[in-house]
Motif scaffolding. Structure first.
Motif, PDB file in Angstrom:
ATOM      1  N   HIS A 142      50.516  19.823  89.375  1.00  0.00           N
ATOM      2  CA  HIS A 142      51.096  19.037  90.469  1.00  0.00           C
ATOM      3  C   HIS A 142      50.679  17.594  90.281  1.00  0.00           C
ATOM      4  CE1 HIS A 142      47.218  18.707  92.596  1.00  0.00           C
ATOM      5  NE2 HIS A 142      47.038  19.975  92.247  1.00  0.00           N
ATOM      6  N   HIS A 189      58.372  12.181  87.847  1.00  0.00           N
ATOM      7  CA  HIS A 189      57.941  13.578  87.811  1.00  0.00           C
ATOM      8  C   HIS A 189      59.155  14.508  87.743  1.00  0.00           C
ATOM      9  CE1 HIS A 189      53.863  12.362  88.701  1.00  0.00           C
ATOM     10  NE2 HIS A 189      54.335  11.617  89.678  1.00  0.00           N
ATOM     11  N   GLU A 244      61.322  17.858  87.204  1.00  0.00           N
ATOM     12  CA  GLU A 244      60.983  19.258  87.453  1.00  0.00           C
ATOM     13  C   GLU A 244      62.131  20.175  87.064  1.00  0.00           C
ATOM     14  OE1 GLU A 244      58.055  19.291  91.297  1.00  0.00           O
ATOM     15  OE2 GLU A 244      60.188  19.154  91.669  1.00  0.00           O
ATOM     16  N   SER A 252      63.808  23.584  88.212  1.00  0.00           N
ATOM     17  CA  SER A 252      63.889  24.475  89.359  1.00  0.00           C
ATOM     18  C   SER A 252      64.593  25.754  88.939  1.00  0.00           C
ATOM     19  CB  SER A 252      64.650  23.800  90.502  1.00  0.00           C
ATOM     20  OG  SER A 252      64.784  24.680  91.598  1.00  0.00           O
ATOM     21  N   ARG A 273      59.497  25.871  91.075  1.00  0.00           N
ATOM     22  CA  ARG A 273      59.623  24.546  90.475  1.00  0.00           C
ATOM     23  C   ARG A 273      58.511  24.363  89.456  1.00  0.00           C
ATOM     24  NH1 ARG A 273      61.171  20.238  95.073  1.00  0.00           N
ATOM     25  NH2 ARG A 273      63.201  19.944  94.135  1.00  0.00           N
ATOM     26  N   PRO A 293      56.914  21.656  86.580  1.00  0.00           N
ATOM     27  CA  PRO A 293      56.938  20.267  86.097  1.00  0.00           C
ATOM     28  C   PRO A 293      57.308  20.214  84.619  1.00  0.00           C
ATOM     29  CG  PRO A 293      54.684  21.018  86.370  1.00  0.00           C
ATOM     30  CD  PRO A 293      55.558  22.108  86.896  1.00  0.00           C
TER      31      PRO A 293
END
Length: 164
Positions: A41, A127, A129, A131, A143, A145
């Motif tokens: 995160h 950032h 991501e 999904s 999700r 990264p």
């Protein structure tokens, strides 16, 4: 074999050139798997003033628990606040990710492609991501990264396996 009407013979005969066919763009050669690492995160520093709100809530609940003489709840409030502070102050871990034809691995967790309904890439500049919409009942969206990996390459690879 006889050439039919409207058929183009693409074979080259000796001493005879065939008509030039329009060049098709080269299809990208996709690897067997894609691998990358990213932090679990993003690290956000809220500052010390942000901790005043949870600390105030903890103080009010702790005082209320002592006032009604519910010592078990007072202990629970202290443990919950300590746990919150410990997890909040931990730096994010770096996790390895990989995608292959059987599934998507995030650390030790594997999401099988047969259990994934679709995917989407949020291409944020800072950032990005990936999904995933899974067949799970309670948490159908996952999700992941993307870190510094090439988003287009991930999209091309996954589009051969899953709908976008």
């Amino acid at each position: 074999m006889e050439k039919g009407k409207g058929t183009i013979d693409l074979r080259k005969a000796k001493g005879r050139e065939t008509e030039a066919s329009p060049a098709s763009p080269p299809t990208p050669v996709l690897p067997e798997s894609l691998e990358w690492t990213a932090f679990e995160h993003e690290q956000v520093d809220f500052g010390t003033s942000w901790y005043l709100v949870p600390g105030g809530i903890m103080a009010i609940l702790f005082s209320l628990a002592l006032w009604v003489q519910n010592y078990f709840f007072a202990l629970f409030v202290l443990i919950a606040f300590a746990t919150f502070m410990l997890f909040r102050n931990q730096p994010p871990k770096k996790i390895s990710f990989s995608i292959n034809h059987t599934g998507i691995r995030a650390g030790k967790t594997v999401y099988q492609t047969s259990r994934i309904k679709s995917f989407w890439i949020f291409d944020r500049t800072e950032h990005p991501e990936l999904s995933l919409e899974t067949a799970q009942t309670f948490s159908p969206y996952v999700r992941l990264p993307l870190g510094n990996t090439d988003q287009q390459r991930v999209r091309e690879f996954l589009s051969t396996l899953l709908p976008e």
